[in-house]
Write a protein that holds these residues in place. Sequence first.
Motif, PDB file in Angstrom:
ATOM      1  N   ALA A  35       7.296  52.298  58.715  1.00 54.48           N
ATOM      2  CA  ALA A  35       7.243  53.182  60.081  1.00 54.48           C
ATOM      3  C   ALA A  35       8.664  53.227  60.881  1.00 54.48           C
ATOM      4  CB  ALA A  35       6.177  52.869  60.908  1.00 54.48           C
ATOM      5  N   LEU A  36       9.355  52.073  60.919  1.00 51.97           N
ATOM      6  CA  LEU A  36      10.433  51.874  61.838  1.00 51.97           C
ATOM      7  C   LEU A  36      11.696  51.514  61.021  1.00 51.97           C
ATOM      8  CD1 LEU A  36       8.850  49.652  64.590  1.00 51.97           C
ATOM      9  CD2 LEU A  36       9.196  51.983  64.803  1.00 51.97           C
ATOM     10  N   GLU A  37      12.789  51.967  61.499  1.00 49.86           N
ATOM     11  CA  GLU A  37      14.056  51.814  60.609  1.00 49.86           C
ATOM     12  C   GLU A  37      14.960  50.729  61.606  1.00 49.86           C
ATOM     13  OE1 GLU A  37      18.290  54.024  59.289  1.00 49.86           O
ATOM     14  OE2 GLU A  37      16.985  54.940  60.564  1.00 49.86           O
ATOM     15  N   PRO A  38      15.359  49.696  60.722  1.00 49.22           N
ATOM     16  CA  PRO A  38      15.996  48.560  61.768  1.00 49.22           C
ATOM     17  C   PRO A  38      17.105  49.026  62.406  1.00 49.22           C
ATOM     18  CG  PRO A  38      16.070  48.473  59.237  1.00 49.22           C
ATOM     19  CD  PRO A  38      15.266  49.257  59.417  1.00 49.22           C
ATOM     20  N   PRO A  39      17.201  48.455  63.524  1.00 47.22           N
ATOM     21  CA  PRO A  39      18.641  48.804  64.254  1.00 47.22           C
ATOM     22  C   PRO A  39      19.805  48.177  63.512  1.00 47.22           C
ATOM     23  CG  PRO A  39      17.544  46.981  65.233  1.00 47.22           C
ATOM     24  CD  PRO A  39      16.477  47.461  64.296  1.00 47.22           C
ATOM     25  N   ILE A  40      19.612  47.034  62.961  1.00 48.14           N
ATOM     26  CA  ILE A  40      20.844  46.457  62.293  1.00 48.14           C
ATOM     27  C   ILE A  40      20.118  45.637  60.908  1.00 48.14           C
ATOM     28  CG2 ILE A  40      22.198  46.075  64.009  1.00 48.14           C
ATOM     29  CD1 ILE A  40      21.202  42.877  64.205  1.00 48.14           C
ATOM     30  N   LEU A  41      20.857  45.048  60.077  1.00 50.35           N
ATOM     31  CA  LEU A  41      20.315  44.532  58.999  1.00 50.35           C
ATOM     32  C   LEU A  41      20.560  42.835  58.733  1.00 50.35           C
ATOM     33  CD1 LEU A  41      20.872  46.991  56.013  1.00 50.35           C
ATOM     34  CD2 LEU A  41      18.698  46.672  57.428  1.00 50.35           C
ATOM     35  N   ASP A  42      20.804  42.251  59.965  1.00 51.96           N
ATOM     36  CA  ASP A  42      21.249  40.938  60.115  1.00 51.96           C
ATOM     37  C   ASP A  42      19.990  40.213  60.945  1.00 51.96           C
ATOM     38  OD1 ASP A  42      22.130  38.488  60.601  1.00 51.96           O
ATOM     39  OD2 ASP A  42      23.751  38.996  61.449  1.00 51.96           O
ATOM     40  N   PRO A  43      19.200  39.412  60.266  1.00 48.63           N
ATOM     41  CA  PRO A  43      18.055  38.870  61.077  1.00 48.63           C
ATOM     42  C   PRO A  43      18.475  37.905  62.046  1.00 48.63           C
ATOM     43  CG  PRO A  43      18.126  37.952  58.879  1.00 48.63           C
ATOM     44  CD  PRO A  43      19.074  38.932  58.664  1.00 48.63           C
ATOM     45  N   THR A  44      19.691  37.359  61.912  1.00 47.41           N
ATOM     46  CA  THR A  44      20.089  36.338  62.957  1.00 47.41           C
ATOM     47  C   THR A  44      20.663  36.857  64.047  1.00 47.41           C
ATOM     48  OG1 THR A  44      22.436  36.039  61.927  1.00 47.41           O
ATOM     49  CG2 THR A  44      20.618  34.919  60.868  1.00 47.41           C
ATOM     50  N   ALA A  45      20.893  38.264  64.014  1.00 44.75           N
ATOM     51  CA  ALA A  45      21.428  38.865  65.510  1.00 44.75           C
ATOM     52  C   ALA A  45      20.473  39.940  65.826  1.00 44.75           C
ATOM     53  CB  ALA A  45      22.750  39.571  64.704  1.00 44.75           C
ATOM     54  N   GLY A  46      19.293  39.864  65.807  1.00 42.50           N
ATOM     55  CA  GLY A  46      18.320  40.988  66.440  1.00 42.50           C
ATOM     56  C   GLY A  46      16.993  40.226  66.194  1.00 42.50           C
ATOM     57  N   ALA A  47      16.143  40.948  67.303  1.00 40.61           N
ATOM     58  CA  ALA A  47      14.666  40.482  67.371  1.00 40.61           C
ATOM     59  C   ALA A  47      13.797  41.294  66.396  1.00 40.61           C
ATOM     60  CB  ALA A  47      14.328  40.179  68.777  1.00 40.61           C
ATOM     61  N   ALA A  48      14.297  42.676  66.076  1.00 42.38           N
ATOM     62  CA  ALA A  48      13.247  43.642  66.004  1.00 42.38           C
ATOM     63  C   ALA A  48      12.731  43.160  64.507  1.00 42.38           C
ATOM     64  CB  ALA A  48      14.041  44.977  65.638  1.00 42.38           C
ATOM     65  N   GLU A  49      11.394  43.138  64.522  1.00 41.07           N
ATOM     66  CA  GLU A  49      10.512  42.852  63.107  1.00 41.07           C
ATOM     67  C   GLU A  49      11.119  43.645  62.059  1.00 41.07           C
ATOM     68  OE1 GLU A  49       5.883  42.783  61.669  1.00 41.07           O
ATOM     69  OE2 GLU A  49       6.459  44.130  63.341  1.00 41.07           O
ATOM     70  N   ALA A  50      11.586  45.106  62.471  1.00 33.54           N
ATOM     71  CA  ALA A  50      11.823  46.049  61.181  1.00 33.54           C
ATOM     72  C   ALA A  50      12.906  45.415  60.557  1.00 33.54           C
ATOM     73  CB  ALA A  50      12.209  47.368  61.862  1.00 33.54           C
ATOM     74  N   ILE A  51      13.639  44.710  60.983  1.00 33.60           N
ATOM     75  CA  ILE A  51      15.050  43.944  60.238  1.00 33.60           C
ATOM     76  C   ILE A  51      14.387  43.370  59.145  1.00 33.60           C
ATOM     77  CG2 ILE A  51      16.855  42.365  60.413  1.00 33.60           C
ATOM     78  CD1 ILE A  51      17.193  43.333  63.391  1.00 33.60           C
ATOM     79  N   ASP A  52      13.489  42.209  59.489  1.00 31.34           N
ATOM     80  CA  ASP A  52      12.932  41.271  58.560  1.00 31.34           C
ATOM     81  C   ASP A  52      12.135  41.875  57.463  1.00 31.34           C
ATOM     82  OD1 ASP A  52      13.323  38.339  59.636  1.00 31.34           O
ATOM     83  OD2 ASP A  52      12.972  39.529  61.353  1.00 31.34           O
ATOM     84  N   ILE A  53      11.494  43.210  57.948  1.00 29.23           N
ATOM     85  CA  ILE A  53      10.560  43.825  56.816  1.00 29.23           C
ATOM     86  C   ILE A  53      11.454  44.188  55.622  1.00 29.23           C
ATOM     87  CG2 ILE A  53       9.608  46.142  56.464  1.00 29.23           C
ATOM     88  CD1 ILE A  53       7.690  44.236  57.964  1.00 29.23           C
ATOM     89  N   VAL A  54      13.096  44.317  55.934  1.00 31.67           N
ATOM     90  CA  VAL A  54      13.716  44.778  54.951  1.00 31.67           C
ATOM     91  C   VAL A  54      14.332  43.844  54.108  1.00 31.67           C
ATOM     92  CG1 VAL A  54      15.880  45.985  54.014  1.00 31.67           C
ATOM     93  CG2 VAL A  54      14.291  47.303  55.998  1.00 31.67           C
ATOM     94  N   VAL A  55      14.852  42.807  54.722  1.00 37.43           N
ATOM     95  CA  VAL A  55      15.621  41.676  54.416  1.00 37.43           C
ATOM     96  C   VAL A  55      15.182  40.095  54.243  1.00 37.43           C
ATOM     97  CG1 VAL A  55      17.664  42.858  55.615  1.00 37.43           C
ATOM     98  CG2 VAL A  55      16.662  40.734  56.486  1.00 37.43           C
ATOM     99  N   TYR A  56      14.081  39.785  54.645  1.00 37.90           N
ATOM    100  CA  TYR A  56      13.529  38.549  54.784  1.00 37.90           C
ATOM    101  C   TYR A  56      13.094  38.076  53.309  1.00 37.90           C
ATOM    102  CZ  TYR A  56      10.731  34.312  55.637  1.00 37.90           C
ATOM    103  OH  TYR A  56      10.165  33.114  55.663  1.00 37.90           O
ATOM    104  N   GLN A  57      13.662  37.059  52.986  1.00 45.88           N
ATOM    105  CA  GLN A  57      13.372  36.494  51.537  1.00 45.88           C
ATOM    106  C   GLN A  57      13.704  37.586  50.159  1.00 45.88           C
ATOM    107  OE1 GLN A  57       9.753  34.249  50.565  1.00 45.88           O
ATOM    108  NE2 GLN A  57       9.380  33.860  52.778  1.00 45.88           N
TER     109      GLN A  57
END
Length: 494
Positions: A35-57
């Motif tokens: 549903a949501l596009e991440p604002p950035i793709l670095d999970p160490t530099a942003g709080a948005a859950e949408a980042i981790d949806i794409v990159v985490y693990q």
Amino acid sequence: MGRILTGAAMALALVGALSGAALAQQPTEVRIGVALEPPILDPTAGAAEAIDIVVYQNIFEGLTAIDENGAVQPGLASSWTISDDSLTYTFKLHEGVTFHDGTSFDADDVKFTFDRILAADSVNAHKELYTDIAEAKVVDPFTISFTLSKPVGLFLFNLGRGDAVIVAPESADNNATTPIGTGPFAFVQWDKGNRVLLERYEPYWGTLPALSKATYLFIGDTAAMTSALLAGDIDGTNNFAPDSLAVFEGNPQFKVLVGTTEGETILGTNNRKPPFDNLKVRQAMAHALDRQAIIDGATFGYGTPIGAPFAPHNAYYVDLTGTYPYDPAAAKALLAEAGYPDGFSATLKLPPLGYARLSGQIIASQFAAVGIKLELINVEFAQWLQDVYTNHDFDLTIISHVEPFDIGNYANPDYYFGYDNPDFQALIKTLNETVDDAKRKELAIEAQTILAKDAVNGYLFELAQTGVWNAKLAGMWQNSPIEGLVLRGIHWVE
């Protein structure tokens, strides 16, 4: 004779060839709608859950990894030891690991990552989770130790969060738009407003995933997501709108996976403000709540009742929903004992979230039945953050707390709901500094029980994760104990 195939051998060879062809035709790619596009793709530099949806693990990995049940598993660290005083953790790292740009991974990268998190100019959204690290020391290229200023019971869990994934000094500055990690999938491209494309990283140090490619498509509208699923334009989504799930239930082309998240939904109560500073008033409100009716009306039956701020999938969870069962007569009696025989009036500020506003309407009706008259005030999220979260200007509100293991918020009397209990604060301090898991569980259960009995907030339900997937896909996480959509186990089946 070795050059001649018999008829039976030829038949077997043909069958093998056809089986191989069938396997070759088995899909190895997946297209996922989110549903949501991440604002950035670095999970160490942003709080948005949408980042981790794409990159985490997927792209990035940590020293530890959190599994579907919320348990800590080895990640880039193959093993670890903990000193007797629980202040020193020593990690052995996997060897032969490379980042997606071909640079090698070693203990220097780990030290760089945590020095970066703790730097004065750090933009890590949860730097506070790591401030008890007094020193990160490289012992040898594949051994690193952390010395803590005090015991931290959640240290291994926190190392497995997206905020602590390992990054390399060669690429860290560009991870916001061109993420480079050590995970099983490498970043290929980001078409902003449309999709992110990942491909399997063939030199991956661990077990290669079944998928060769994964595409995240950003689809914010429920109707558009429904159409994309039905048309086969996407193969699934991890969290679909509950009110539209009926389209897919019973359809053999799809599977609906219903699990839990870390989203504890509460009737947030301003404990510092009369009449909510009166325990009997809070107990009365707890007795006035019909959780199942709220779940049926606000989540279309997909929430899980809770009696304290803890996720049901957590190993430390205890069912406290019976502490104050739905009992309007008991609610009226308690209000009378508290000095409000005719009830009272209050405001309920509601952020622009479907579950919040639907729950608000239902709760207003339930409270009216015991004499509590609520004025519903709809606010935009920025205003909610200003009024409720920052300025504490509210009577009641409804919100989901989605951070893992955030029961510690109740030990902060300045937090927005203003609960000030020195005994509870001391208990949380002990819990935070306890490493032994059995003892941690005892303390966590005690903490939940105190909050339930004090009716600090109205504990309503755990938000459900409602995934809709192609029926031939398997390996998706049913529960969501941490932010992310982990691809490594997803595969196609016949």
